[in-house]
Design a protein around this motif. Structure first.
Motif, PDB file in Angstrom:
ATOM      1  N   UNK A 109     -30.334 -14.309 -33.680  1.00  0.00           N
ATOM      2  CA  UNK A 109     -29.891 -14.667 -32.334  1.00  0.00           C
ATOM      3  C   UNK A 109     -29.530 -16.144 -32.231  1.00  0.00           C
ATOM      4  N   UNK A 110     -28.620 -16.456 -31.306  1.00  0.00           N
ATOM      5  CA  UNK A 110     -28.261 -17.850 -31.041  1.00  0.00           C
ATOM      6  C   UNK A 110     -29.335 -18.583 -30.254  1.00  0.00           C
ATOM      7  N   UNK A 111     -30.273 -17.866 -29.686  1.00  0.00           N
ATOM      8  CA  UNK A 111     -31.336 -18.492 -28.892  1.00  0.00           C
ATOM      9  C   UNK A 111     -32.333 -19.217 -29.786  1.00  0.00           C
ATOM     10  N   UNK A 112     -33.133 -20.096 -29.179  1.00  0.00           N
ATOM     11  CA  UNK A 112     -34.182 -20.775 -29.924  1.00  0.00           C
ATOM     12  C   UNK A 112     -35.313 -19.792 -30.204  1.00  0.00           C
ATOM     13  N   UNK A 113     -36.109 -20.008 -31.262  1.00  0.00           N
ATOM     14  CA  UNK A 113     -37.151 -19.046 -31.629  1.00  0.00           C
ATOM     15  C   UNK A 113     -38.124 -18.724 -30.503  1.00  0.00           C
ATOM     16  N   UNK A 114     -38.507 -19.744 -29.724  1.00  0.00           N
ATOM     17  CA  UNK A 114     -39.475 -19.511 -28.654  1.00  0.00           C
ATOM     18  C   UNK A 114     -38.929 -18.544 -27.605  1.00  0.00           C
ATOM     19  N   UNK A 115     -37.646 -18.694 -27.282  1.00  0.00           N
ATOM     20  CA  UNK A 115     -37.048 -17.804 -26.290  1.00  0.00           C
ATOM     21  C   UNK A 115     -36.898 -16.391 -26.851  1.00  0.00           C
ATOM     22  N   UNK A 116     -36.505 -16.269 -28.110  1.00  0.00           N
ATOM     23  CA  UNK A 116     -36.371 -14.936 -28.704  1.00  0.00           C
ATOM     24  C   UNK A 116     -37.702 -14.206 -28.645  1.00  0.00           C
ATOM     25  N   UNK A 117     -38.765 -14.863 -29.118  1.00  0.00           N
ATOM     26  CA  UNK A 117     -40.073 -14.208 -29.160  1.00  0.00           C
ATOM     27  C   UNK A 117     -40.615 -13.938 -27.762  1.00  0.00           C
ATOM     28  N   UNK A 118     -40.379 -14.845 -26.826  1.00  0.00           N
ATOM     29  CA  UNK A 118     -40.816 -14.626 -25.443  1.00  0.00           C
ATOM     30  C   UNK A 118     -40.118 -13.403 -24.860  1.00  0.00           C
ATOM     31  N   UNK A 119     -38.810 -13.305 -25.085  1.00  0.00           N
ATOM     32  CA  UNK A 119     -38.040 -12.166 -24.576  1.00  0.00           C
ATOM     33  C   UNK A 119     -38.551 -10.851 -25.161  1.00  0.00           C
ATOM     34  N   UNK A 120     -38.786 -10.851 -26.456  1.00  0.00           N
ATOM     35  CA  UNK A 120     -39.264  -9.628 -27.111  1.00  0.00           C
ATOM     36  C   UNK A 120     -40.702  -9.308 -26.697  1.00  0.00           C
ATOM     37  N   UNK A 121     -41.502 -10.347 -26.497  1.00  0.00           N
ATOM     38  CA  UNK A 121     -42.896 -10.105 -26.119  1.00  0.00           C
ATOM     39  C   UNK A 121     -43.010  -9.467 -24.742  1.00  0.00           C
ATOM     40  N   UNK A 122     -42.300 -10.025 -23.753  1.00  0.00           N
ATOM     41  CA  UNK A 122     -42.482  -9.515 -22.396  1.00  0.00           C
ATOM     42  C   UNK A 122     -41.816  -8.153 -22.184  1.00  0.00           C
ATOM     43  N   UNK A 123     -40.934  -7.772 -23.102  1.00  0.00           N
ATOM     44  CA  UNK A 123     -40.321  -6.439 -23.024  1.00  0.00           C
ATOM     45  C   UNK A 123     -41.028  -5.438 -23.943  1.00  0.00           C
ATOM     46  N   UNK A 124     -42.068  -5.889 -24.640  1.00  0.00           N
ATOM     47  CA  UNK A 124     -42.843  -5.005 -25.494  1.00  0.00           C
ATOM     48  C   UNK A 124     -42.234  -4.731 -26.852  1.00  0.00           C
ATOM     49  N   UNK A 125     -41.204  -5.480 -27.234  1.00  0.00           N
ATOM     50  CA  UNK A 125     -40.484  -5.210 -28.471  1.00  0.00           C
ATOM     51  C   UNK A 125     -40.925  -6.076 -29.648  1.00  0.00           C
ATOM     52  N   UNK A 126     -41.714  -7.117 -29.395  1.00  0.00           N
ATOM     53  CA  UNK A 126     -42.037  -8.058 -30.460  1.00  0.00           C
ATOM     54  C   UNK A 126     -42.691  -7.393 -31.674  1.00  0.00           C
ATOM     55  N   UNK A 127     -43.678  -6.491 -31.507  1.00  0.00           N
ATOM     56  CA  UNK A 127     -44.290  -5.882 -32.700  1.00  0.00           C
ATOM     57  C   UNK A 127     -43.304  -5.105 -33.559  1.00  0.00           C
ATOM     58  N   UNK A 128     -42.221  -4.661 -32.959  1.00  0.00           N
ATOM     59  CA  UNK A 128     -41.218  -3.883 -33.692  1.00  0.00           C
ATOM     60  C   UNK A 128     -40.401  -4.765 -34.644  1.00  0.00           C
ATOM     61  N   UNK A 129     -40.216  -6.040 -34.280  1.00  0.00           N
ATOM     62  CA  UNK A 129     -39.323  -6.917 -35.036  1.00  0.00           C
ATOM     63  C   UNK A 129     -40.033  -8.057 -35.775  1.00  0.00           C
ATOM     64  N   UNK A 130     -41.184  -8.461 -35.341  1.00  0.00           N
ATOM     65  CA  UNK A 130     -41.930  -9.533 -35.997  1.00  0.00           C
ATOM     66  C   UNK A 130     -42.281  -9.133 -37.423  1.00  0.00           C
ATOM     67  N   UNK A 131     -42.137  -9.989 -38.432  1.00  0.00           N
ATOM     68  CA  UNK A 131     -41.758 -11.409 -38.367  1.00  0.00           C
ATOM     69  C   UNK A 131     -40.279 -11.662 -38.681  1.00  0.00           C
ATOM     70  N   UNK A 132     -39.470 -10.618 -38.717  1.00  0.00           N
ATOM     71  CA  UNK A 132     -38.082 -10.741 -39.203  1.00  0.00           C
ATOM     72  C   UNK A 132     -37.148 -11.171 -38.079  1.00  0.00           C
ATOM     73  N   UNK A 133     -37.333 -12.413 -37.638  1.00  0.00           N
ATOM     74  CA  UNK A 133     -36.589 -12.971 -36.514  1.00  0.00           C
ATOM     75  C   UNK A 133     -35.944 -14.275 -36.951  1.00  0.00           C
ATOM     76  N   UNK A 134     -34.629 -14.378 -36.775  1.00  0.00           N
ATOM     77  CA  UNK A 134     -33.882 -15.545 -37.244  1.00  0.00           C
ATOM     78  C   UNK A 134     -33.111 -16.156 -36.071  1.00  0.00           C
TER      79      UNK A 134
END
Length: 230
Positions: A109-134
């Motif tokens: 994603x073009x977003x900064x890492x903190x925003x990507x992880x925050x977005x995925x966390x509050x939508x419940x998607x972070x466990x699905x993609x962590x740690x493969x986030x660029x």
């Protein structure tokens, strides 16, 4: 030496995994106008969708002939994140589509890492993609340059030619094509779907930018991935 895996799906985040673009468009449009850069949401959509904040700021500063106050940009980031906390939802069908894929997947994603992880966390998607986030912060040149997608492929030990990119933005489609990857243009986010003129125009632009096709339901993605991997 580790052999490259047979295939990889690379997801953009905003507008593909999370339905964030209407929020970002609204907040960014208001901020740019307050900076003395007159635009409406359609302008922001056309000019900056899929680009990093750094790229957008560079374009705005060049047009204005002056720099933007760093604290003003910090305020914009905070406003967007606050709005995410109140409003952000996952794009329908994300989790089910990812679980049905027959190959590894990651986020670029073009977003900064903190925003990507925050977005995925509050939508419940972070466990699905962590740690493969660029993030675009990991490369010198963000989208439409291919650097971010090539980094993701390298880190995931995948051959670029066997990667499939899922993108909603023109910048992202160009980046995927430049990386030598197959691009599937997604038009199912609420910032596109429902606006007939925008949907038609954006679909055409995604194809022109290098997308092999466009689709509007993530439920269709696993079969499309199989089809374009034959």
């Amino acid at each position: 030496m580790t052999r490259p895996m047979s295939g990889l799906v690379i997801f953009d985040c905003d507008g593909v995994l999370v339905d964030s673009e209407p929020i970002s468009l609204r907040c960014t449009t208001a901020a740019l106008n307050s900076f003395g850069y007159p635009v409406d949401e359609d302008d922001v959509f056309d000019r900056f969708l899929g680009s990093s904040t750094a790229s957008m700021v560079a374009a705005v500063e060049a047009s204005l002939g002056r720099g933007l106050a760093p604290e003003a940009l910090d305020d914009l980031r905070r406003e967007i994140l606050d709005a995410f906390g109140r409003e952000l939802k996952a794009v329908p069908g994300v989790a089910r589509a990812a679980e049905r894929l027959d190959r590894p997947f990651c986020v670029a994603s073009s977003s900064i890492p903190e925003r990507i992880r925050y977005s995925l966390r509050i939508t419940g998607l972070l466990p699905l993609f962590e740690p493969d986030i660029f993030s675009a912060t990991m490369v010198v040149h963000g989208k439409p340059a291919p650097d971010l997608f090539l980094l993701a492929a390298k880190r995931m030990k995948a051959e670029p030619a066997r990667c499939i990119v899922v993108e909603d933005s023109i910048h992202g489609a160009r980046a995927g094509q430049a990386a030598g990857m197959t691009v599937l243009g997604f038009i199912g986010g609420s910032h596109i779907r429902g606006n007939v003129a925008r949907e038609r125009s954006h679909s055409e632009k995604l194809i022109q930018a290098g997308a092999a096709m466009v689709f509007d339901k993530l439920a269709d993605l696993p079969e499309l991935v199989r089809e374009f991997s034959r």
